[in-house]
Design a protein around this motif. Sequence first.
Motif, PDB file in Angstrom:
ATOM      1  N   SER A 134     -15.840 -55.434 -24.042  1.00  0.00           N
ATOM      2  CA  SER A 134     -16.295 -56.343 -25.083  1.00  0.00           C
ATOM      3  C   SER A 134     -17.565 -55.859 -25.771  1.00  0.00           C
ATOM      4  O   SER A 134     -17.787 -56.156 -26.938  1.00  0.00           O
ATOM      5  CB  SER A 134     -16.537 -57.734 -24.499  1.00  0.00           C
ATOM      6  OG  SER A 134     -17.528 -57.682 -23.506  1.00  0.00           O
ATOM      7  N   ALA A 135     -18.408 -55.113 -25.056  1.00  0.00           N
ATOM      8  CA  ALA A 135     -19.723 -54.774 -25.596  1.00  0.00           C
ATOM      9  C   ALA A 135     -19.664 -54.056 -26.939  1.00  0.00           C
ATOM     10  O   ALA A 135     -20.315 -54.488 -27.895  1.00  0.00           O
ATOM     11  CB  ALA A 135     -20.507 -53.965 -24.568  1.00  0.00           C
ATOM     12  N   PRO A 177     -19.879 -58.082 -29.468  1.00  0.00           N
ATOM     13  CA  PRO A 177     -21.160 -58.367 -28.809  1.00  0.00           C
ATOM     14  C   PRO A 177     -21.359 -59.863 -28.603  1.00  0.00           C
ATOM     15  O   PRO A 177     -21.153 -60.668 -29.516  1.00  0.00           O
ATOM     16  CB  PRO A 177     -22.199 -57.785 -29.782  1.00  0.00           C
ATOM     17  CG  PRO A 177     -21.486 -57.649 -31.083  1.00  0.00           C
ATOM     18  CD  PRO A 177     -20.056 -57.395 -30.760  1.00  0.00           C
ATOM     19  N   GLY A 178     -21.758 -60.206 -27.388  1.00  0.00           N
ATOM     20  CA  GLY A 178     -21.998 -61.602 -27.064  1.00  0.00           C
ATOM     21  C   GLY A 178     -20.766 -62.368 -26.618  1.00  0.00           C
ATOM     22  O   GLY A 178     -20.884 -63.508 -26.158  1.00  0.00           O
TER      23      GLY A 178
END
Length: 296
Positions: free
Chosen positions: A2-3, A7-8
């Motif tokens: 996911s990074a 993001p988040g």
Amino acid sequence: MSAPFFPGFEVHRAELGDATIHAEVGGSGPPLLLLHGYPQTHVAWHRVAPALARHFTVVAPDLRGYGDSTGPGGDPLHIHHCKRTLGGDQVGLMKTLGFDRFAIVGHDRGARVGYRLCLDQPGVVSAFTSLTVVPTEVMWRRANMDFGLKAFHWYLFAQPFDLPERLLDADPAYFLDWSLRCAVLRFDAVTPQALAEYHRAFAKASVRHAMIEDYRAAASIDLRHDNEDLSADRRIACPLQVLWSASNTARPDPVEIWRQWADHVEGAAIDCGHLMAEEAPDEVLVHVLPFLQRHA
């Protein structure tokens, strides 16, 4: 994973009987489900999901069998991979997150799942945006030589098991690159990072099989479901937005086609190829955000 793309966002995995659905979830506000197409994964939304997450709780899953989601192998009637079954996965996923009603933006195969869900469970979908798609029944009825040459995989993947699987097994990476080049006006619209993620998923025989079963369903049970809806005059009741590539000069345009299936339709053409959310993210957002803010 996911990074670099979301993001988040947080990874969520929903165990749904015969399928496990991998999703990325982030943002806040009304729930919004993003459904990707072939031959991609949820990463297809990486250029629009962060902006949407400023207004919505965004859920971006991999469809059953695609990416890091899993499911059973094919069955003789292709029920395991029909759009009704895939839509049921998404209802189950959203319920695990606490959402009984939500908006959908779907592209390609994901848009087919989306409109099937609108027809099957009308109380679940608050608003629906279809990117580059008209109903499967319309696609087959209007198919001609031009369509067959550009979208030959519709016919190839509809062949019985395991002819397409064996052919793709010969050189999956080459086939994937060829497919993506045919889908875009600018190949560099697919970032190297996204391309690597698509290759990682497509390298799995189970993923290729699920994609092929998806198309087998489109040539059989999905088509039957569409025809049953037409015969019963079942229509999409929620607000429907249709976006399509400006290079598509077919007549009537997709808005007129969808008005035969839905009560409230609006739409526009965008100057890009098939992979809208990657090729023209700003233009997609210009259309999608106001529509969703009015109706979601």
